[in-house]
Design a protein around this motif. Structure first.
Motif, PDB file in Angstrom:
ATOM      1  N   ASN A  18      13.191   0.058   6.496  1.00  0.00           N
ATOM      2  CA  ASN A  18      14.132  -0.262   7.408  1.00  0.00           C
ATOM      3  C   ASN A  18      13.818  -0.282   8.936  1.00  0.00           C
ATOM      4  N   CYS A  19      12.998   0.565   9.400  1.00  0.00           N
ATOM      5  CA  CYS A  19      12.324   0.897  10.590  1.00  0.00           C
ATOM      6  C   CYS A  19      11.807  -0.334  11.057  1.00  0.00           C
ATOM      7  N   GLU A  20      10.707  -0.780  10.338  1.00  0.00           N
ATOM      8  CA  GLU A  20       9.974  -2.112  10.518  1.00  0.00           C
ATOM      9  C   GLU A  20      10.742  -3.414  10.514  1.00  0.00           C
ATOM     10  N   LYS A  21      11.641  -3.438   9.934  1.00  0.00           N
ATOM     11  CA  LYS A  21      12.473  -4.623   9.805  1.00  0.00           C
ATOM     12  C   LYS A  21      13.336  -4.645  11.340  1.00  0.00           C
ATOM     13  N   LEU A  25      22.234 -11.862  34.642  1.00  0.00           N
ATOM     14  CA  LEU A  25      21.837 -10.647  34.066  1.00  0.00           C
ATOM     15  C   LEU A  25      20.424 -10.511  34.336  1.00  0.00           C
ATOM     16  N   ASN A  26      19.959  -9.495  34.632  1.00  0.00           N
ATOM     17  CA  ASN A  26      18.595  -9.175  34.563  1.00  0.00           C
ATOM     18  C   ASN A  26      17.714  -8.818  33.458  1.00  0.00           C
ATOM     19  N   ALA A  27      18.293  -7.988  32.527  1.00  0.00           N
ATOM     20  CA  ALA A  27      17.615  -7.489  31.499  1.00  0.00           C
ATOM     21  C   ALA A  27      18.642  -6.899  30.622  1.00  0.00           C
ATOM     22  N   ILE A  28      18.296  -6.623  29.178  1.00  0.00           N
ATOM     23  CA  ILE A  28      19.131  -5.876  28.204  1.00  0.00           C
ATOM     24  C   ILE A  28      18.073  -5.061  27.537  1.00  0.00           C
ATOM     25  N   ILE A  29      18.511  -3.794  27.433  1.00  0.00           N
ATOM     26  CA  ILE A  29      17.762  -2.672  26.904  1.00  0.00           C
ATOM     27  C   ILE A  29      18.520  -2.123  25.861  1.00  0.00           C
ATOM     28  N   LEU A  30      17.658  -1.586  24.896  1.00  0.00           N
ATOM     29  CA  LEU A  30      18.264  -0.648  23.690  1.00  0.00           C
ATOM     30  C   LEU A  30      17.147   0.321  23.249  1.00  0.00           C
ATOM     31  N   GLU A  31      17.646   1.277  22.491  1.00  0.00           N
ATOM     32  CA  GLU A  31      16.870   2.389  21.754  1.00  0.00           C
ATOM     33  C   GLU A  31      16.751   2.101  20.384  1.00  0.00           C
ATOM     34  N   THR A  32      15.689   2.362  19.937  1.00  0.00           N
ATOM     35  CA  THR A  32      15.375   2.482  18.592  1.00  0.00           C
ATOM     36  C   THR A  32      14.434   3.522  18.235  1.00  0.00           C
ATOM     37  N   GLU A  33      14.622   3.815  16.626  1.00  0.00           N
ATOM     38  CA  GLU A  33      13.893   5.182  16.298  1.00  0.00           C
ATOM     39  C   GLU A  33      12.304   4.849  16.108  1.00  0.00           C
ATOM     40  N   THR A  34      11.421   5.854  16.394  1.00  0.00           N
ATOM     41  CA  THR A  34      10.125   5.780  16.186  1.00  0.00           C
ATOM     42  C   THR A  34       9.582   5.926  14.818  1.00  0.00           C
ATOM     43  N   GLU A  62      11.121  -5.634  14.043  1.00  0.00           N
ATOM     44  CA  GLU A  62      10.691  -7.266  13.756  1.00  0.00           C
ATOM     45  C   GLU A  62      11.892  -7.892  14.116  1.00  0.00           C
ATOM     46  N   PHE A  63      13.421  -7.592  13.926  1.00  0.00           N
ATOM     47  CA  PHE A  63      14.616  -8.273  14.216  1.00  0.00           C
ATOM     48  C   PHE A  63      14.609  -8.215  15.750  1.00  0.00           C
ATOM     49  N   TYR A  64      14.366  -7.224  16.513  1.00  0.00           N
ATOM     50  CA  TYR A  64      14.471  -7.035  18.044  1.00  0.00           C
ATOM     51  C   TYR A  64      13.191  -7.995  18.677  1.00  0.00           C
ATOM     52  N   LYS A  65      12.318  -8.062  18.046  1.00  0.00           N
ATOM     53  CA  LYS A  65      11.236  -9.057  18.476  1.00  0.00           C
ATOM     54  C   LYS A  65      11.507 -10.394  18.410  1.00  0.00           C
ATOM     55  N   ARG A  66      11.987 -10.570  17.024  1.00  0.00           N
ATOM     56  CA  ARG A  66      12.457 -12.171  16.791  1.00  0.00           C
ATOM     57  C   ARG A  66      13.358 -12.617  17.963  1.00  0.00           C
ATOM     58  N   ASN A  67      14.190 -11.466  18.550  1.00  0.00           N
ATOM     59  CA  ASN A  67      15.155 -12.059  19.528  1.00  0.00           C
ATOM     60  C   ASN A  67      14.792 -11.828  20.813  1.00  0.00           C
ATOM     61  N   ALA A  68      13.391 -11.602  21.143  1.00  0.00           N
ATOM     62  CA  ALA A  68      12.865 -11.899  22.468  1.00  0.00           C
ATOM     63  C   ALA A  68      12.665 -10.477  23.058  1.00  0.00           C
ATOM     64  N   VAL A  70      10.939   8.524  10.653  1.00  0.00           N
ATOM     65  CA  VAL A  70      11.116   8.165   9.269  1.00  0.00           C
ATOM     66  C   VAL A  70      10.439   9.031   8.283  1.00  0.00           C
ATOM     67  N   HIS A  71      11.152   9.314   7.080  1.00  0.00           N
ATOM     68  CA  HIS A  71      10.245  10.244   5.981  1.00  0.00           C
ATOM     69  C   HIS A  71      10.016   9.578   4.719  1.00  0.00           C
ATOM     70  N   THR A  72      10.813   8.487   4.436  1.00  0.00           N
ATOM     71  CA  THR A  72      10.767   7.870   3.005  1.00  0.00           C
ATOM     72  C   THR A  72      10.337   6.312   3.172  1.00  0.00           C
TER      73      THR A  72
END
Length: 229
Positions: A140-143, A119-128, A146-152, A132-134
């Motif tokens: 939760n957005c920051e977590k 496989l060449n790559a894996i891609i996904l979407e996350t909110e900016t 960080e979760f995706y960053k920890r997983n490369a 977020v409002h609260t």
């Protein structure tokens, strides 16, 4: 924790109600697609080979603890993760990372079946952060980031990515793209544009059935010159 894995397919719908219950709990209405879209994806998997749709579920004993869905995109030899969720009762046990790893394993099988060495790559979407409002939503957005960053995964730069409207009355939503490169060379902007094009065609056009005029308008706003079809 011992996780047993299974896949939902058109021929194996035994656990789909449990998954939909978890899906409706975990994801807010604004980002939830109708359940029928999942079924469309399963049907699509039969007829768009070597493209594929993966619907993975993880159990500990009899308890559903995670699921993930995503598309293998043969045109760009990449995987696109649409949803990944962990049962709120059993979080913080590394389940999310193991679910990502399972999806990568299956995407890699799809890549090999399509005639590639891997496989060449894996891609996904996350909110900016703009969505977020609260304080809780921001945390939760920051977590998640960080979760995706920890997983490369790293955030893609240089393209103002838009998720097309999931519901007829909605507007396109600006999101971040996170990408995990599995080859030595980093994907260029042009490579990522090709992946976006494939995502739009395979996921949002064929599975979601979004009008191609709507999709082409989103591509134009992202300053991508090539139309979907």
């Amino acid at each position: 924790m011992n996780i047993s894995w299974d896949e939902i397919t058109e021929d194996n719908l035994s656990y789909i109600d449990k998954v939909f219950n978890l899906y409706d709990i975990v994801f807010p209405l604004v980002v939830r697609e109708p359940h029928t879209i999942f079924l469309n994806g399963l049907h699509y998997a039969r007829y768009r080979k070597p493209n594929n749709f993966r619907f993975v579920i993880g159990f500990e004993g009899e308890e559903l603890i995670s699921f993930a869905t995503g598309h293998y995109l043969e045109e760009v030899n990449s995987g696109f993760i649409v949803y990944i969720a962990t049962n709120p009762l059993v979080r913080s046990k590394g389940i999310g990372s193991r679910t990502l790893a399972k999806m990568e394993e299956l995407f890699n099988k799809d890549a090999i079946a399509a005639g590639n060495t891997s496989l060449n790559a894996i891609i996904l979407e996350t909110e900016t952060q703009d969505l977020v409002h609260t304080k809780e939503e921001k945390d939760n957005c920051e977590k998640r980031n960080e979760f995706y960053k920890r997983n490369a995964f790293t955030k893609s730069q240089g393209i103002p990515y838009l998720q097309p409207p999931l519901h007829n009355e909605d507007e396109a939503i600006p999101l971040n793209l996170f990408i995990k490169n599995l080859q030595k060379n980093e994907n260029s902007i042009e490579d990522i544009k090709k992946i976006i094009q494939a995502i739009y065609k395979e996921k949002y056009y064929f599975v979601n059935g979004i009008d191609k005029k709507v999709l082409n308008n989103c591509l134009l706003k992202m300053e991508m010159n090539q139309k979907l079809i």
